[in-house]
Design an enzyme around this catalytic site. Structure first.
Site, mmCIF file in Angstrom:
data_model
loop_
_atom_site.group_PDB
_atom_site.id
_atom_site.type_symbol
_atom_site.label_atom_id
_atom_site.label_comp_id
_atom_site.label_asym_id
_atom_site.label_seq_id
_atom_site.Cartn_x
_atom_site.Cartn_y
_atom_site.Cartn_z
ATOM 1 N N ARG B 206 24.495 -17.042 -28.638
ATOM 2 C CA ARG B 206 25.839 -17.848 -28.039
ATOM 3 C C ARG B 206 26.352 -18.822 -28.324
ATOM 4 O O ARG B 206 27.147 -19.692 -27.918
ATOM 5 C CB ARG B 206 25.155 -18.291 -26.301
ATOM 6 N N LYS B 228 41.053 -18.292 -34.264
ATOM 7 C CA LYS B 228 40.771 -17.053 -33.229
ATOM 8 C C LYS B 228 40.038 -16.022 -34.162
ATOM 9 O O LYS B 228 40.118 -16.120 -35.487
ATOM 10 C CB LYS B 228 42.367 -16.491 -33.596
ATOM 11 N N GLU B 270 53.102 -14.618 -44.068
ATOM 12 C CA GLU B 270 52.949 -15.526 -43.008
ATOM 13 C C GLU B 270 53.374 -16.866 -43.520
ATOM 14 O O GLU B 270 54.116 -17.644 -42.635
ATOM 15 C CB GLU B 270 51.414 -15.798 -42.880
ATOM 16 N N LYS B 312 50.404 -24.721 -39.216
ATOM 17 C CA LYS B 312 49.228 -24.134 -38.404
ATOM 18 C C LYS B 312 48.576 -25.086 -37.782
ATOM 19 O O LYS B 312 48.474 -25.126 -36.368
ATOM 20 C CB LYS B 312 48.685 -23.233 -39.208
ATOM 21 N N GLU B 322 46.345 -20.744 -26.719
ATOM 22 C CA GLU B 322 47.684 -19.926 -26.850
ATOM 23 C C GLU B 322 48.163 -19.734 -25.498
ATOM 24 O O GLU B 322 48.332 -18.723 -24.896
ATOM 25 C CB GLU B 322 47.479 -18.428 -27.381
ATOM 26 N N ARG B 326 51.692 -21.704 -29.203
ATOM 27 C CA ARG B 326 50.688 -20.906 -30.292
ATOM 28 C C ARG B 326 50.951 -19.389 -30.591
ATOM 29 O O ARG B 326 51.205 -18.859 -31.581
ATOM 30 C CB ARG B 326 49.314 -21.016 -29.867
ATOM 31 N N ASN B 330 52.973 -15.577 -33.720
ATOM 32 C CA ASN B 330 52.963 -14.216 -33.841
ATOM 33 C C ASN B 330 54.374 -13.346 -34.191
ATOM 34 O O ASN B 330 54.532 -12.095 -33.682
ATOM 35 C CB ASN B 330 52.166 -13.831 -32.496
ATOM 36 N N HIS B 333 54.362 -9.689 -35.456
ATOM 37 C CA HIS B 333 52.937 -9.247 -35.422
ATOM 38 C C HIS B 333 53.045 -8.393 -34.046
ATOM 39 O O HIS B 333 52.069 -7.582 -34.349
ATOM 40 C CB HIS B 333 52.202 -10.511 -34.974
ATOM 41 N N HIS B 337 51.302 -5.214 -35.431
ATOM 42 C CA HIS B 337 49.942 -4.400 -34.972
ATOM 43 C C HIS B 337 50.212 -3.303 -34.798
ATOM 44 O O HIS B 337 49.428 -2.454 -35.088
ATOM 45 C CB HIS B 337 49.620 -5.496 -33.879
ATOM 46 N N HIS B 350 47.797 -6.375 -43.688
ATOM 47 C CA HIS B 350 48.443 -7.005 -42.606
ATOM 48 C C HIS B 350 49.800 -7.698 -42.657
ATOM 49 O O HIS B 350 50.719 -7.552 -42.027
ATOM 50 C CB HIS B 350 47.401 -7.997 -42.185
#
Lengths: 449, 449
Positions: B206, B228, B270, B312, B322, B326, B330, B333, B337, B350
């Site tokens: 955990r 993330k 990026e 960032k 987010e 934030r 993206n 993205h 994606h 990517h």
């Protein structure tokens, strides 16, 4: 805006109800002669343990007559005036949530619906519970609220399925159903379902809301409260997971009517634990009422669940991430997890393993000279009353214990810390500072080399 | 006690260094004529976006001569006086952490060791990076610190292995090595390794501590910063994971010496993104310096990494989970994606998919009338300079885009929200309030039905 106002007024009416109303809530066969006077708002439990914070514990209940204005505003209150739940709050700042406890709560849709976020719900349950309660839960989620769509995923029942392969079925269903970040997961079942659904909610899209609807004593008194979620690894229990709190816990005590006797008794192992570690008065009540609990007396069950949740909520409020105090809730669990892993997940129920583990922890505490023998005897006696095992299965050896205990989450820098009883009934310690010989002697006293 | 004091004195010396010392840190071939004057402490970027909080951004660097007392106290400072790192702080309250940026940082053991918790470390890396840097990292972790033991797990390299089966290998190794809650995970590699190691650290017992050592431009400028973490599902990217912050990020720019050209360019997608969404001045610098970046000019690379990390860090400090701002990171993205998922994980890098996706987002912004055509042209031009694709592969159809975009994490209650440019260069919006026809027209302009 209207629904927010409604929700607020209902919450207030629940919290501000009087003692008189609380008594009206008693089930038809009152066992009030067994119950200690309500004084939990000034709890007697180990004041030294709670000296560093002041948790908010509300043990209020309300009748439907508490506020006529909230009835008028609430479209879900049925004309039959259902019993309002007892509410125990888990106080965690902006992640606080209520535990609702009572009979017939699944027939009160507003309780669930006020905690649903978004328009899509995924109910996670198993093939034992689904035929009994899935339709009822879907009905409760959608009655008077046609904008919500409900999906469900039915997992195989049993601790042996609390693994990554089964967890992936929840993600598969969520993604195929195009659930988004504003969805809500609902865990409907026992501890395995709650732990898996909670971890799935923690990890799906990096976190979505979820609700716990526990249907076993084990889940109602312990595992559904406090945000510990996760799955097992073949080498150890609950080794992969997250601390992740639900939006609410809804305990409908009627779901216990369908619980097998063995599952019922398993849950009592955790009830007994609360008495031993921090609530001597509760333990003494259990000694007098275990026969009533085993006979499923409704008011005895309701009291045991409420008092257990109060204890759990208080500990979790003080130490959410298990820096210290919370670990005491694991009395008997290090030994118990070794039994569950050693004998094979699903062979022994969790509470059965915890019961045997508790006897071992108590035996070790006595060998260390930390408790007197009357406590050892009382622990064995109450577990026997609950028809729970008081020793591990013969197949689990000393070496199996050592091997599984070495990967326990309470190991720190190589040192295994244990929860052991120390002092009068209701007191315990979480420590790595003990004579290793006592542990060895306990292991050899209970199992083969 | 001694080591705590040491760590504090070193931190202070890093933060309090002067501009003069910063200039001493410049690599051998200075490109100072290209660099805008340092003024990031009063950033020019969209003040309206940061009006609701004041992030702490420290862009200080120090030379080893800044404090003789810290040298005397620090057994790791070598007699060759290594260059001290630039430090960018990610300000997240009690979860704040530094990003160290510089040449030769893996030769400065104190940087890593001050962030290691407990006595056991697990390095997670892949079969491309391990032969290059694993020994160096183990040496850095253990030099002068014999009490730490280091294990490692080497995963197969590639986006196609960012899945649950591969993640389980990390848990297997951690449990077999008997790591406990006081261990530290170290991610050594690109974005895939960082995302997987971070999620493993979030879920193991955990939650345990972890450190990011990114070795690609993509990871150094973006994925290693901000917490993330996660893995892919066959139906979509990063759908299972956690927000989980590292103890520190250590960017040794020397690791880029072994990076293939295609990976280098992928990372620039990026870098370009930061300019487009919030830092027009940085975009203009890139237009002038893309050839130097492609030629791996050390000072140009160091500047691009630092400025990207500053952007960032600022965004993450303002909106860790987010809620809104934030999401602007993206840009491109959602389209990207869909390309990665549609064409098969690992076929396109990517950054290549993000580049094509950025062109599509910019095209859509133009169709909506939100930007003028000069921005469209400048985006295409700079991506071409970076040898990045400006359109998706022919095999990805309109329906594939629609299908994958429907499960994007930015869908809320069924509505797909997108990051689109709006206004002058350096401005963007995150919105679901756009003409669906513009999205359709963009999809049809770039791919077959």
């Amino acid at each position: 805006m209207a629904s927010s106002t409604l929700s607020l007024s209902l919450s207030l009416s629940l919290s501000l109800s009087s003692n008189k109303q609380q008594q009206q809530q008693q089930p038809p066969t009152p066992l009030s002669s067994f119950l200690p006077k309500p004084k939990f708002l000034h709890p007697p439990f180990n004041p030294k343990l709670i000296s560093f914070s002041t948790p908010k514990i509300i043990c209020a209940s309300s009748s439907s007559s508490s506020s006529s204005s909230s009835q008028v505003m609430d479209p879900f209150v049925s004309p039959t005036q259902p019993l309002a739940p007892t509410v125990v709050d888990v106080d965690l700042g902006d992640r606080s949530y209520p535990i609702y406890i009572g009979s017939g709560l699944l027939n009160q849709p507003h309780l669930l619906q006020r905690h649903v976020h978004g328009k899509k719900v995924l109910v996670v349950t198993n093939n034992t519970v689904a035929p009994l309660y899935l339709d009822k839960v879907v009905h409760s989620l959608t009655t008077g609220n046609q904008s919500v769509s409900v999906e469900s995923v039915i997992l195989p029942d049993g601790e042996q399925y609390k693994d990554m392969d089964t967890l992936m079925k929840v993600f598969d269903k969520a993604i195929e159903s195009r659930l988004d970040r504003r969805c809500t997961f609902v865990a409907l079942g026992g501890g395995v379902i709650g732990d898996m659904c909670g971890f799935a909610a923690a990890a799906f899209l990096r976190g979505v809301n979820f609700i716990q609807i526990p249907t076993t004593v084990m889940a109602q008194v312990d595992s559904s409260v406090g945000g510990k979620t996760g799955i097992n690894h073949r080498l150890g229990k609950n080794l992969i997971g997250a601390f992740y709190q639900p939006q609410c816990v809804l305990v409908d005590t009627d779901t216990l009517n369908t619980l097998p006797d063995r599952e019922l008794a398993s849950g009592f192992a955790e009830v007994i634990k609360y008495g031993l570690i921090r609530d001597a008065e509760f333990f003494e009540w259990q000694e007098k009422n275990m026969q009533a609990l085993m006979a499923r007396d409704p008011s005895a069950l309701a009291y045991a669940i409420k008092r257990s949740c109060e204890n759990k909520a208080e500990v979790v409020s003080l130490d959410e991430k298990e820096s210290g105090l919370r670990a005491t809730l694991n009395l008997g669990h290090t030994f118990g997890h070794a039994i569950e892993t050693g004998v094979g997940y699903g062979q022994w129920l969790h509470g059965e393993a915890v019961a045997a583990g508790t006897v071992m922890a108590v035996d070790m505490s006595y060998r260390l000279g930390w408790i007197d023998d009357s406590i050892v005897k009382r622990v064995r006696d109450i577990l026997k009353q609950a028809k729970l095992p008081t020793s591990p299965p013969e197949t689990v050896t000393v070496n199996m214990f050592r091997s599984v205990m070495a990967v326990d989450k309470k190991v720190a820098d190589g040192l295994l810390r244990l929860i052991l009883l120390k002092g009068p009934l209701g007191n315990c310690v979480f420590t790595g500072d003990y004579d290793r010989k006592a542990l060895d002697d306990t292991l050899h006293a209970f199992c083969k080399s």
